[in-house]
Design a protein around this motif. Sequence first.
Motif, PDB file in Angstrom:
ATOM      1  N   GLN A 227       5.725   1.840   2.937  1.00 56.46           N
ATOM      2  CA  GLN A 227       5.168   2.265   4.146  1.00 56.46           C
ATOM      3  C   GLN A 227       5.658   4.128   4.192  1.00 56.46           C
ATOM      4  O   GLN A 227       6.864   4.380   4.001  1.00 56.46           O
ATOM      5  CB  GLN A 227       5.863   1.734   5.348  1.00 56.46           C
ATOM      6  N   ILE A 228       4.731   4.840   4.831  1.00 55.56           N
ATOM      7  CA  ILE A 228       4.908   6.121   4.974  1.00 55.56           C
ATOM      8  C   ILE A 228       6.291   6.363   6.030  1.00 55.56           C
ATOM      9  O   ILE A 228       6.927   7.232   5.574  1.00 55.56           O
ATOM     10  CB  ILE A 228       3.781   7.017   5.462  1.00 55.56           C
ATOM     11  N   VAL A 229       6.031   5.538   6.947  1.00 57.25           N
ATOM     12  CA  VAL A 229       7.329   5.525   7.990  1.00 57.25           C
ATOM     13  C   VAL A 229       7.632   4.180   7.850  1.00 57.25           C
ATOM     14  O   VAL A 229       7.009   3.094   8.191  1.00 57.25           O
ATOM     15  CB  VAL A 229       6.764   5.945   9.472  1.00 57.25           C
ATOM     16  N   ALA A 230       8.930   3.974   7.586  1.00 56.47           N
ATOM     17  CA  ALA A 230       9.648   2.670   7.226  1.00 56.47           C
ATOM     18  C   ALA A 230       9.650   1.949   8.393  1.00 56.47           C
ATOM     19  O   ALA A 230       9.791   2.354   9.776  1.00 56.47           O
ATOM     20  CB  ALA A 230      11.159   3.058   6.970  1.00 56.47           C
ATOM     21  N   GLY A 231       9.073   0.575   8.222  1.00 55.84           N
ATOM     22  CA  GLY A 231       9.003  -0.322   9.294  1.00 55.84           C
ATOM     23  C   GLY A 231       8.044  -0.359  10.099  1.00 55.84           C
ATOM     24  O   GLY A 231       7.637  -0.883  11.233  1.00 55.84           O
ATOM     25  N   THR A 232       7.068   0.761   9.686  1.00 53.85           N
ATOM     26  CA  THR A 232       5.576   0.894  10.595  1.00 53.85           C
ATOM     27  C   THR A 232       4.479   1.103   9.734  1.00 53.85           C
ATOM     28  O   THR A 232       4.365   1.901   8.619  1.00 53.85           O
ATOM     29  CB  THR A 232       5.730   2.030  11.458  1.00 53.85           C
ATOM     30  N   GLY A 233       3.494   0.353  10.094  1.00 57.38           N
ATOM     31  CA  GLY A 233       2.266   0.557   9.369  1.00 57.38           C
ATOM     32  C   GLY A 233       2.106   0.022   7.916  1.00 57.38           C
ATOM     33  O   GLY A 233       3.043  -0.924   7.697  1.00 57.38           O
ATOM     34  N   PRO A 234       0.838  -0.051   7.238  1.00 60.25           N
ATOM     35  CA  PRO A 234       0.652  -0.822   6.131  1.00 60.25           C
ATOM     36  C   PRO A 234       1.444  -0.194   4.844  1.00 60.25           C
ATOM     37  O   PRO A 234       1.903   0.837   4.923  1.00 60.25           O
ATOM     38  CB  PRO A 234      -0.958  -0.525   5.980  1.00 60.25           C
ATOM     39  N   PHE A 235       1.289  -1.179   3.790  1.00 59.66           N
ATOM     40  CA  PHE A 235       2.429  -0.759   2.851  1.00 59.66           C
ATOM     41  C   PHE A 235       1.153   0.024   1.672  1.00 59.66           C
ATOM     42  O   PHE A 235       0.024  -0.718   1.395  1.00 59.66           O
ATOM     43  CB  PHE A 235       2.807  -1.810   1.943  1.00 59.66           C
ATOM     44  N   LEU A 236       1.465   1.106   1.126  1.00 58.36           N
ATOM     45  CA  LEU A 236       0.685   1.972   0.430  1.00 58.36           C
ATOM     46  C   LEU A 236       1.025   2.160  -0.959  1.00 58.36           C
ATOM     47  O   LEU A 236       2.206   2.356  -1.103  1.00 58.36           O
ATOM     48  CB  LEU A 236       0.062   3.261   1.313  1.00 58.36           C
ATOM     49  N   GLY A 237       0.139   2.533  -1.815  1.00 66.15           N
ATOM     50  CA  GLY A 237       0.646   2.998  -3.208  1.00 66.15           C
ATOM     51  C   GLY A 237       1.331   4.226  -3.472  1.00 66.15           C
ATOM     52  O   GLY A 237       0.955   5.283  -2.568  1.00 66.15           O
ATOM     53  N   ASP A 238       2.261   4.628  -4.150  1.00 70.69           N
ATOM     54  CA  ASP A 238       3.113   5.923  -4.040  1.00 70.69           C
ATOM     55  C   ASP A 238       3.259   5.646  -5.794  1.00 70.69           C
ATOM     56  O   ASP A 238       4.082   5.018  -6.241  1.00 70.69           O
ATOM     57  CB  ASP A 238       4.523   5.502  -3.515  1.00 70.69           C
ATOM     58  N   ASN A 239       2.901   6.791  -6.431  1.00 71.07           N
ATOM     59  CA  ASN A 239       2.777   6.748  -7.952  1.00 71.07           C
ATOM     60  C   ASN A 239       3.639   8.048  -8.245  1.00 71.07           C
ATOM     61  O   ASN A 239       3.163   9.104  -7.671  1.00 71.07           O
ATOM     62  CB  ASN A 239       1.473   6.836  -8.450  1.00 71.07           C
ATOM     63  N   GLU A 240       4.379   8.085  -9.144  1.00 66.21           N
ATOM     64  CA  GLU A 240       4.830   9.349  -9.855  1.00 66.21           C
ATOM     65  C   GLU A 240       4.846   9.458 -11.320  1.00 66.21           C
ATOM     66  O   GLU A 240       5.230   8.279 -11.969  1.00 66.21           O
ATOM     67  CB  GLU A 240       6.552   9.254  -9.281  1.00 66.21           C
ATOM     68  N   ALA A 266      -2.966   6.404   5.010  1.00 62.97           N
ATOM     69  CA  ALA A 266      -4.102   5.708   5.827  1.00 62.97           C
ATOM     70  C   ALA A 266      -5.310   6.332   6.114  1.00 62.97           C
ATOM     71  O   ALA A 266      -6.110   5.459   6.565  1.00 62.97           O
ATOM     72  CB  ALA A 266      -3.113   4.896   6.828  1.00 62.97           C
ATOM     73  N   THR A 267      -5.312   7.700   6.057  1.00 63.60           N
ATOM     74  CA  THR A 267      -6.385   8.526   6.421  1.00 63.60           C
ATOM     75  C   THR A 267      -7.089   8.725   5.208  1.00 63.60           C
ATOM     76  O   THR A 267      -6.793   9.584   4.678  1.00 63.60           O
ATOM     77  CB  THR A 267      -5.774   9.577   7.086  1.00 63.60           C
ATOM     78  N   ALA A 268      -8.346   8.469   5.260  1.00 65.84           N
ATOM     79  CA  ALA A 268      -8.979   8.641   4.151  1.00 65.84           C
ATOM     80  C   ALA A 268      -9.278  10.154   3.934  1.00 65.84           C
ATOM     81  O   ALA A 268      -9.467  10.399   3.087  1.00 65.84           O
ATOM     82  CB  ALA A 268     -10.695   8.030   4.312  1.00 65.84           C
ATOM     83  N   VAL A 269      -9.488  10.973   4.912  1.00 66.84           N
ATOM     84  CA  VAL A 269      -9.728  12.357   5.139  1.00 66.84           C
ATOM     85  C   VAL A 269      -8.607  13.138   4.117  1.00 66.84           C
ATOM     86  O   VAL A 269      -8.924  13.808   3.232  1.00 66.84           O
ATOM     87  CB  VAL A 269      -9.653  12.994   6.458  1.00 66.84           C
ATOM     88  N   THR A 270      -7.530  12.834   4.293  1.00 66.63           N
ATOM     89  CA  THR A 270      -6.232  13.390   3.529  1.00 66.63           C
ATOM     90  C   THR A 270      -6.050  12.635   2.141  1.00 66.63           C
ATOM     91  O   THR A 270      -5.742  13.435   1.275  1.00 66.63           O
ATOM     92  CB  THR A 270      -5.064  13.541   4.295  1.00 66.63           C
ATOM     93  N   GLY A 271      -6.451  11.504   2.154  1.00 63.76           N
ATOM     94  CA  GLY A 271      -6.322  10.651   0.882  1.00 63.76           C
ATOM     95  C   GLY A 271      -4.932  10.487   0.408  1.00 63.76           C
ATOM     96  O   GLY A 271      -4.477   9.410   0.218  1.00 63.76           O
ATOM     97  N   SER A 272      -4.047  11.425   0.257  1.00 62.74           N
ATOM     98  CA  SER A 272      -2.565  11.339  -0.212  1.00 62.74           C
ATOM     99  C   SER A 272      -1.614  12.473   0.159  1.00 62.74           C
ATOM    100  O   SER A 272      -2.288  13.585   0.244  1.00 62.74           O
ATOM    101  CB  SER A 272      -2.604  10.854  -1.660  1.00 62.74           C
TER     102      SER A 272
END
Length: 365
Positions: A227-240, A266-272
């Motif tokens: 999650q971008i903010v721990a404990g809040t929102g959906p789980f999203l991919g993070d690749n390194e 979670a916002t399609a406009v910014t993507g990542s």
Amino acid sequence: MKNKVNGDFPATVRKVSMSKVSVLALLGLCTGAAHAQSSVTMYGSLDGGLRNVVNGTPAGGAALTMASNGVYDQNRWGFRGVEDLGGGLKAVFNLEAGFVLSQGTLDNTNNTLFQRRSTVGLEGPFGRVDLGRMFAMQHYLIKDFEPFDFKFLSITEASGVTNGNSSGRDPNAINYTGAFGPTVFRAEYALGGVAGSVDDGSTRAVGFNYRTHTVKFGFGYTHKSKQIVAGTGPFLGDNEYTAGGAYTLGPVTALGGWSLNLQNTATAVTGSTKNQYLWGGLRYQITPFIQVIGAYYDNKNITAGVHGRKDVSIVGVTYALSKKTLLYADFDYTKYRGGEITNITLNPSTHASQTGISFGMNHLF
């Protein structure tokens, strides 16, 4: 008495006594051998010094602090244990805690004792498997080409590259390391612990290192579902994606690396959210006692479409008083640009530049 030997004891008594001594001696040797197969080592680092940072506070001016968490090396103590199980197989464990030198307290707010490392595992001809809380795979991967070998960690950008869930570490992790000649294979899987999902909160990583006395290089890939903010929102991919290398010629070693981190949003406009790290440096072992390291770290960040950049230049000097004790000093300059200037999380002082100097003493045991 008729059957004295040498005028002391009966022969039968003497034979029995000698047999008992032989048995006891044999048991003693066996006990010693069994004891030698298991060992526990206590170790640690004590680091105390002073650090002064110009523009270190929002009000400006210089901020002088006692760097009791360790400017050069982090304060810690721990235990390592190994038991020889036979057939080339060993049981291993490692418990490690951090502390604040000037206060004697734990260096975390949640009162966790072994927050730095708590693992148990097996080691054999196949390699080593550890389970528990430990550094993320990225930490071990870049160690071969990180100029300061994770020293002056609060100043350099090395901690950002490790990409751990907490201070560069992953909990609930299974870590494999296989060293075969000059090659090292690495893999990590950390459980997410989210009910109803195997993927949410998990980490998967693979890496490769090649090592000789002269040349070292490595590369790796890490995927996290977080999650971008721990404990809040959906789980999203993070690749390194990470790569780097080092080359040693006499007393001089050149080191450098590159890492690209893409955190989906979670916002399609910014993507990542994008973080690109570049670093390079030189180590010069002037004498057996004096070492000088100079390095440059560059971090380009794009968050919600806002570009930012942080550049760190640092020169560090160490003087070894012994194999365990050294004196250190550093001079560093940090430059912020774009969104990094006003990002309170990344730049609490909100100044465009900072100049720092620190010195102190480190002792290992």
